[in-house]
Write a protein that holds these residues in place. Structure first.
Motif, PDB file in Angstrom:
ATOM      1  N   ASP A  29       0.935  -1.397  -0.280  1.00  0.00           N
ATOM      2  CA  ASP A  29      -0.125   0.007  -0.560  1.00  0.00           C
ATOM      3  C   ASP A  29       0.468   1.304   0.076  1.00  0.00           C
ATOM      4  O   ASP A  29       0.537   2.789   0.026  1.00  0.00           O
ATOM      5  N   TYR A  30       1.997   1.607   0.782  1.00  0.00           N
ATOM      6  CA  TYR A  30       2.831   2.214   0.669  1.00  0.00           C
ATOM      7  C   TYR A  30       4.236   1.975  -0.196  1.00  0.00           C
ATOM      8  O   TYR A  30       4.658   3.768  -0.335  1.00  0.00           O
ATOM      9  N   TYR A  31       3.956   1.513  -1.467  1.00  0.00           N
ATOM     10  CA  TYR A  31       4.614   1.676  -1.702  1.00  0.00           C
ATOM     11  C   TYR A  31       4.135   1.307  -3.759  1.00  0.00           C
ATOM     12  O   TYR A  31       3.244   1.374  -3.936  1.00  0.00           O
ATOM     13  N   ALA A  32       4.980   2.259  -4.874  1.00  0.00           N
ATOM     14  CA  ALA A  32       4.757   1.727  -6.143  1.00  0.00           C
ATOM     15  C   ALA A  32       5.184   0.213  -6.458  1.00  0.00           C
ATOM     16  O   ALA A  32       6.356  -0.313  -7.088  1.00  0.00           O
ATOM     17  N   ILE A  33       3.933  -0.108  -7.192  1.00  0.00           N
ATOM     18  CA  ILE A  33       4.133  -1.069  -7.763  1.00  0.00           C
ATOM     19  C   ILE A  33       3.752  -1.137  -9.378  1.00  0.00           C
ATOM     20  O   ILE A  33       2.421  -0.716 -10.377  1.00  0.00           O
ATOM     21  N   SER A  34       4.828  -1.460 -10.244  1.00  0.00           N
ATOM     22  CA  SER A  34       4.808  -1.198 -11.774  1.00  0.00           C
ATOM     23  C   SER A  34       4.459  -1.982 -12.224  1.00  0.00           C
ATOM     24  O   SER A  34       5.442  -3.555 -11.563  1.00  0.00           O
ATOM     25  N   TRP A  35       3.678  -2.811 -13.240  1.00  0.00           N
ATOM     26  CA  TRP A  35       3.880  -3.622 -14.069  1.00  0.00           C
ATOM     27  C   TRP A  35       4.677  -3.198 -15.446  1.00  0.00           C
ATOM     28  O   TRP A  35       4.372  -2.166 -16.654  1.00  0.00           O
ATOM     29  N   PHE A  36       5.157  -4.232 -16.190  1.00  0.00           N
ATOM     30  CA  PHE A  36       6.520  -3.584 -16.917  1.00  0.00           C
ATOM     31  C   PHE A  36       5.863  -5.222 -18.481  1.00  0.00           C
ATOM     32  O   PHE A  36       5.901  -6.519 -17.696  1.00  0.00           O
ATOM     33  N   GLU A  52      -0.430   4.365  -4.089  1.00  0.00           N
ATOM     34  CA  GLU A  52      -1.287   4.935  -3.486  1.00  0.00           C
ATOM     35  C   GLU A  52      -2.800   4.760  -4.240  1.00  0.00           C
ATOM     36  O   GLU A  52      -3.133   4.104  -4.269  1.00  0.00           O
ATOM     37  N   ASP A  53      -3.678   5.487  -4.407  1.00  0.00           N
ATOM     38  CA  ASP A  53      -4.315   5.507  -4.744  1.00  0.00           C
ATOM     39  C   ASP A  53      -4.902   6.522  -6.199  1.00  0.00           C
ATOM     40  O   ASP A  53      -6.216   6.444  -6.723  1.00  0.00           O
ATOM     41  N   ARG A  69      -5.990  -2.758  -6.951  1.00  0.00           N
ATOM     42  CA  ARG A  69      -5.170  -3.354  -5.781  1.00  0.00           C
ATOM     43  C   ARG A  69      -6.132  -4.170  -3.740  1.00  0.00           C
ATOM     44  O   ARG A  69      -6.886  -4.267  -4.070  1.00  0.00           O
ATOM     45  N   ASP A  70      -5.433  -5.467  -3.633  1.00  0.00           N
ATOM     46  CA  ASP A  70      -6.861  -5.986  -2.610  1.00  0.00           C
ATOM     47  C   ASP A  70      -5.208  -5.836  -1.367  1.00  0.00           C
ATOM     48  O   ASP A  70      -4.674  -6.791  -1.173  1.00  0.00           O
ATOM     49  N   SER A  71      -5.218  -4.942  -0.621  1.00  0.00           N
ATOM     50  CA  SER A  71      -4.745  -4.793   0.328  1.00  0.00           C
ATOM     51  C   SER A  71      -4.644  -5.739   1.656  1.00  0.00           C
ATOM     52  O   SER A  71      -3.729  -5.619   1.960  1.00  0.00           O
TER      53      SER A  71
END
Length: 115
Positions: A29-36, A52-53, A69-71
């Motif tokens: 929740d507190y980081y950026a998740i990137s898809w490449f 975040e949002d 996301r599913d926290s």
């Protein structure tokens, strides 16, 4: 810190897949998740990111892909609809402080779109 992708496979053009990026060792929740993604013989390209949002999409993904996301599960998803042969690639998720600026990578999950 670890991210593990799953959900890849083979589909026909027009089909859908949902990729998962399961995070461990940190709260996604507190980081950026990137898809490449990286297609054979091509450079890796960013597809989508959530921090975040806020969500971001490459032009090739906008309108067809949805990141969420599913926290509770510490998992980020990439719903891919209306897949086309040009979407064929190995898809990776990665974590970092900001979108596209990544520190940790998963091993990838392959997606093949073919009739």
């Amino acid at each position: 810190v670890q991210v593990v992708e799953s959900g890849g496979g083979s589909v026909q053009p027009g089909g859908s897949l949902r990729l998962s990026c399961a995070a461990s060792g940190f709260n996604s929740d507190y980081y950026a998740i990137s898809w490449f993604r990286q297609a054979p013989g091509k450079e890796r390209e960013g597809v989508s990111c959530i921090r975040e949002d806020s969500t971001y999409y490459a032009d090739s993904a906008r309108g067809r892909f949805t990141i969420s996301r599913d926290s509770a599960k510490n998992t980020v998803y990439l719903q891919m609809n209306t897949l086309q042969p040009e979407d064929t690639a190995v898809y990776y998720c990665a974590v970092g402080e900001a979108c596209w600026y990544t520190d940790y990578w998963g091993k990838g999950t392959p997606v093949t779109v073919s009739s």
